[in-house]
Design an enzyme around this catalytic site. Structure first.
Site, PDB file in Angstrom:
ATOM      1  CE  LYS A 210      52.819  49.239  39.874  1.00 28.90           C
ATOM      2  NZ  LYS A 210      52.542  48.923  41.293  1.00 28.90           N
TER       3      LYS A 210
ATOM      4  NE  ARG B 233      54.411  51.959  44.601  1.00 29.71           N
ATOM      5  CZ  ARG B 233      55.101  53.013  44.987  1.00 29.71           C
ATOM      6  NH1 ARG B 233      56.359  53.172  44.568  1.00 29.71           N
ATOM      7  NH2 ARG B 233      54.569  53.919  45.785  1.00 29.71           N
TER       8      ARG B 233
ATOM      9  N   GLY C 106      46.118  46.505  43.644  1.00 31.20           N
ATOM     10  CA  GLY C 106      46.099  46.169  45.058  1.00 31.20           C
ATOM     11  C   GLY C 106      46.193  44.697  45.386  1.00 31.20           C
TER      12      GLY C 106
ATOM     13  CG  MET D 270      50.552  40.519  43.809  1.00 34.24           C
ATOM     14  SD  MET D 270      51.525  39.960  42.408  1.00 34.24           S
ATOM     15  CE  MET D 270      50.979  41.088  41.138  1.00 34.24           C
TER      16      MET D 270
ATOM     17  NE  ARG E 237      46.911  51.470  37.497  1.00 36.56           N
ATOM     18  CZ  ARG E 237      46.921  50.935  38.706  1.00 36.56           C
ATOM     19  NH1 ARG E 237      47.744  49.941  38.977  1.00 36.56           N
ATOM     20  NH2 ARG E 237      46.109  51.376  39.656  1.00 36.56           N
TER      21      ARG E 237
ATOM     22  CG  HIS F  12      41.503  48.100  47.000  1.00 34.55           C
ATOM     23  ND1 HIS F  12      40.411  47.351  47.390  1.00 34.55           N
ATOM     24  CD2 HIS F  12      42.350  47.232  46.403  1.00 34.55           C
ATOM     25  CE1 HIS F  12      40.614  46.084  47.058  1.00 34.55           C
ATOM     26  NE2 HIS F  12      41.772  45.987  46.457  1.00 34.55           N
TER      27      HIS F  12
ATOM     28  CB  SER G  29      20.528  25.744  13.574  1.00 40.02           C
ATOM     29  OG  SER G  29      20.471  26.628  14.669  1.00 40.02           O
TER      30      SER G  29
ATOM     31  CB  CYS H 238      20.014  28.570  17.603  1.00 39.57           C
ATOM     32  SG  CYS H 238      19.845  26.790  17.753  1.00 39.57           S
TER      33      CYS H 238
ATOM     34  CE1 TYR I 179      21.643  31.186  12.876  1.00 40.72           C
ATOM     35  CE2 TYR I 179      22.121  30.685  10.575  1.00 40.72           C
ATOM     36  CZ  TYR I 179      21.490  30.364  11.765  1.00 40.72           C
ATOM     37  OH  TYR I 179      20.714  29.226  11.854  1.00 40.72           O
TER      38      TYR I 179
END
Length: 895
Positions: free
Chosen positions: A25, A94, A103, A105, A338, A454, A777, A845, A865
């Protein structure tokens, strides 16, 4: 000499790059100030000051001096003094952590008001009601947040005054009622705390700053950070800002705007506006706001100016912006911006559209979506008919389909979720205290609030289904029921279906149908902007990723579906699933065989069935690798239950001979811990002919596919190897059978033989094992169990919830790879195996192969993979591409 730490920054001193120090903020306020937007002036107390406070229990020694100096600069800029008896400067306080925590805090508005300055504010503004409304708000917020008074006590007092005046909303109370209410609030504080509401403005400010620091460790903030994986040690900044007032009459108001729709991603201005209100009224959802477009009728000039600022901010941040604003007697002020929380649908559409608009690159677009969001888009949706009549309509705040029992408070949602029940949390409006219930529930339904409330913001951030502002519902939390406009009563525990896409609520459980995204990915068809965006993101991920994505599939049908979803082969085909159903009798016959002839007969009956299975799977995956794991679980799993057999025999007048033989076999094969018993490679070596039958079935299936014109690529995986000698013996047997089939058919067979690494010893001796393996694997499910020394099913049913609550685990090691332990074994084994065999192929896997965070780890350690269930393949493809981009960025940053 180290440079002295600076704990307070004026808005004009910072920028967006200072989010770690100023919080998100504070960095946003600084950036908007820097680019010339109309931001009320103020200053930010840094996260470093909060860290000192949290560590020591005391504020940094220099903080008071720095804050006083910053306040003096603010007073000079505004031409007013904090809390002065005439025309006072008022400020808001704030919180603002580095990462958005909507919301979690608390905010305190109107600091500086007291019994004297409230009169000065009334004279300066010319509005006595406004002044007393601001004063009672300050006492209410300060009393609850700073002095720890139960917020319900204030709400009860407000409710009594509204009832006495027969009005529905706070803003309809007149000046006289607000004066009385203010005195009642002060009396509540005196009774509950033993002290009076502080009259000194400087004391109000310092205590408010300290309260914001303390709010970092409130239970709801900790729960939110745990849910969102936000580090505990970041601390929060504190933003002190000159107050501007949206509650000065019809020419004033407050709102929240988005540069695009955060629910769908569509372009245009979206948001809510409340005339004659302060900022918290919109976010709290206590009053039903107007659509943002209504501001154009109320104040065309402010609306046009807001549109310009929204355009400036989106161009500057190149992303969806969430903007809080206030109109004070026709003058527009921007209070915050934001990067906006968004739904999964909106994330894909916004990223795609910004890419199309050349605002961001294809790489940037890919980094702005993730596999978890894609998985949510593939969930089924409700199948509604024209005759379906919803209980209510509301704002579609977060899309998706959810079914659950109605509950009316957070604790009940948590309790029922712990018992395995699906719930829908129903509230008039939510507050940060409802967070545990929002996490536990499948959906959130409120009768008040809009897309910026909220409930909406938090639900979108968590990917929860949410419908807000269903005004026709009367929610009675005391009676634990809701009532519809037509008089239908839904009591706690009754089932409802919440459609977050349509914004509707239905009684009972609606049927589900496949999602449009899932259908589009399977068929390749595009059905609109969302599917086009998803397909575009996947195409780019496929272009940049290094990791292949394979499927865990055991049937031709699963294999075909996996291929349609983009699988590049099968990384795990479990053969034990092929021995169930009617075939179980043949396995029983093999187990009960008294001699070699009887065993060979049973195996001979299984052979053509196995061959047909493998033929169908190889056909579905023609040209792609199919890794077939030989039988892994202990044989007793194919026999009837021990207790069931014993009861059947004991109650039978004439006991069946076959049942007696089965019970004898079950008794003989019983193991205290079958997970660590006769299974995997041990089974193949101990049961004559079993491994040979399976290898022959693979080989003959390959021959059949070759002769049918196919391009089969079968690979044989030996499970649960713990020592190189086991693999050497198993490989020798497999190669013997492959040679036999090649000789019998005249077809050359090239079937790589490898092993599943699922024991710590195998990982630690991988260099030796690699001498006899064409591939590794990693079976990370069992590797996690054997490394941690626990059984997954038992642990998750007993102490896992406690471990997660006490943060022994940040997340279950069965969901996301334990990088320090299990992950380290994977890395060591990969490095050791390739040092011996440079052509060694490595993959995973276990179901970790479909987990986004785990995929990034597997990319970093250099696996070839990942393999996962068919449903998770699109997400794995996406995350593999994101991992490649993250790797490129890391290399670039290191240079």
């Amino acid at each position: 000499m180290t440079k002295p730490t600076k704990f307070v920054y004026g808005f004009a001193e910072g920028s967006r790059d200072m989010a770690a120090l100023l919080g998100g903020k504070g960095a946003g306020l600084a950036e908007m100030t820097r680019i010339g937007l109309p931001v009320p002036p103020g200053f930010t107390v840094t996260t470093e000051a909060c860290k000192v406070y949290l560590r020591t229990g005391e504020e940094p020694p220099d903080l008071g001096v720095e804050a006083a100096r910053a306040l003096a600069d603010l007073e000079h800029a505004m031409g007013r003094t904090l809390g002065a008896p005439d025309n006072p400067l008022l400020v808001s306080v704030r919180s603002g952590a580095r990462f958005s925590m909507p919301g979690m805090m608390d905010t305190i508005l109107d600091i500086g008001l007291n019994d004297r300055s409230v009169t000065g504010l009334a004279k300066a503004s010319g509005q006595e009601r406004f002044a007393w409304d601001s004063y009672r708000r300050l006492i209410q917020m300060f009393g609850h947040t700073v002095m720890g008074v139960d917020g319900d006590l204030f709400e009860e007092a407000i409710a009594a005054h509204k009832a006495r005046r027969a009005v529905a909303d706070d803003h309809l109370l007149d000046t006289g009622e607000l004066v009385l209410l203010t005195e009642e609030f002060k009396a509540v504080i005196r009774k509950e705390t033993g002290e009076d509401f502080p009259q000194d403005p400087a004391d109000q400010l310092s205590r408010a700053i300290r309260a914001v620091f303390d709010s970092w460790n409130t239970e709801r903030a900790r729960v939110y950070r745990h849910r969102e994986h936000i580090p505990e040690d970041l601390g929060t900044a504190v933003n002190v800002q000159a107050m501007v007032f949206g509650n000065l009459g019809s020419d004033s108001g407050t709102g929240v705007a988005f540069t695009r729709d955060p629910a769908t991603g569509e372009g245009g201005r979206y948001g809510d506006y409340l005339p004659d209100a302060q900022g918290e009224d919109v976010v709290a959802g206590v009053r039903d706001a107007l659509p943002l477009a209504e501001l154009e009728k109320l104040d065309p000039r402010a609306y046009a100016e807001l549109g310009d600022h929204l355009h400036t901010l989106e161009d500057h941040y190149r992303d969806l912006c969430d903007v809080e604003f206030t109109v004070e007697r026709g003058k527009l002020w921007i209070l915050q911006t934001r990067i906006g929380k968004r739904t999964a649908e909106a994330a894909f559409r916004i990223a795609h559209d910004l890419r199309e608009e050349k605002a961001i690159t294809a790489d940037e677009a890919l980094t702005r979506v993730d596999g978890a969001e894609l998985t949510r888009l593939m969930f089924p949706r409700f199948e509604t008919r024209a005759t379906d009549v919803p209980l209510a309509h509301g704002v579609p705040a977060s899309p998706g389909a959810a079914v659950g029992a109605v509950v009316f408070d957070s604790a009940e949602a948590v309790r029922r979720a712990a018992a395995g029940e699906r719930t829908v949390l129903v509230r008039r409006e939510t507050t940060p205290d409802d967070l545990p219930g929002m996490i536990a529930a499948q959906a959130v339904l409120t009768s008040r609030g809009g897309k910026t409330s909220h409930a909406a913001v938090v639900a979108r951030g968590m990917g929860k289904v949410c419908v807000c502002g269903a005004e026709s519902l009367t929610v009675d939390t005391l009676a634990r029921q809701l009532t519809t406009e037509s008089g239908v009563v839904v009591r706690e525990g009754e089932t409802v279906s919440v459609d977050g896409t349509a914004g509707t609520v239905h009684l009972g459980e609606l049927p589900l149908t496949a999602s449009d995204v899932g259908h589009a990915l399977e068929t390749g068809a595009s059905t609109g902007p969302l599917t086009e965006a998803v397909q575009g993101a996947l195409a780019h991920a496929d272009a940049v990723r290094r990791l292949e994505v394979r499927a865990n599939a055991d049937t031709p049908e699963d294999a075909a579906r996996a291929r349609a979803l983009g699988a590049q082969g099968i990384g795990l085909c479990r053969t034990e699933h092929m021995f169930l159903g009617e075939r179980r009798a043949l396995v029983e016959a093999m187990i009960l065989a008294r001699d070699e002839t009887a065993r060979e007969k049973a195996l001979a009956a299984l052979l053509p069935l196995q061959r047909a299975d493998f033929t169908g799977i190889l056909e579905a995956m023609d040209g792609l690798p199919v890794t077939i794991r030989l039988l892994d679980p202990p044989l007793h799993e194919f026999l009837p239950d021990r207790t069931e057999l014993a009861v059947r025999l004991a109650s039978a007048v004439h006991p069946d001979v076959h049942d007696r033989e089965l019970l004898d076999a079950v008794e003989r094969m019983h193991e205290q811990n079958p997970m660590l018993g006769l299974r995997g490679v041990r089974l193949g070596l101990a049961v004559p002919g079993l491994m040979a039958m399976q290898v022959r079935a693979v080989a003959e299936a390959v021959v059949r596919r070759v002769r049918d014109g196919g391009r089969p690529r079968a690979e044989i995986m030996i499970p649960l190897v713990g020592t190189v000698e086991e693999l050497r013996l198993a490989r020798t047997e497999a190669e013997r059978v492959l040679a036999e089939v090649a000789a019998e058919t005249g077809e050359a067979l090239d079937c790589p033989i490898g092993t599943m690494i699922e024991l710590p010893r195998a990982a630690l001796t991988a260099g030796r094992i690699a001498e006899f393996a064409d591939f590794f694997s990693f079976g990370t499910n069992d590797l996690t169990q054997t490394t941690w020394g626990l059984s997954r099913d038992d642990a998750e049913a007993s102490f896992f919830p406690l471990y997660l609550e006490k943060e022994v685990f940040g997340v279950s090691p069965f969901e996301t790879i334990d990088q320090e332990g299990v992950g380290r074994l994977v890395q060591l084994a990969t490095e050791a195996g390739r040092a011996v065999n440079s052509r060694l192929e490595t993959g995973v896997c276990g179901e970790h192969g479909g987990d986004p965070e785990s995929i990034h780890f597997f990319h970093r350690v250099g696996l070839d993979y990942v393999s996962c269930s068919p449903f998770r393949i699109p997400a794995a493809r996406l995350e593999s591409g994101r991992a490649a981009l993250a790797d490129t960025t890391a290399i670039s940053d290191s240079r």
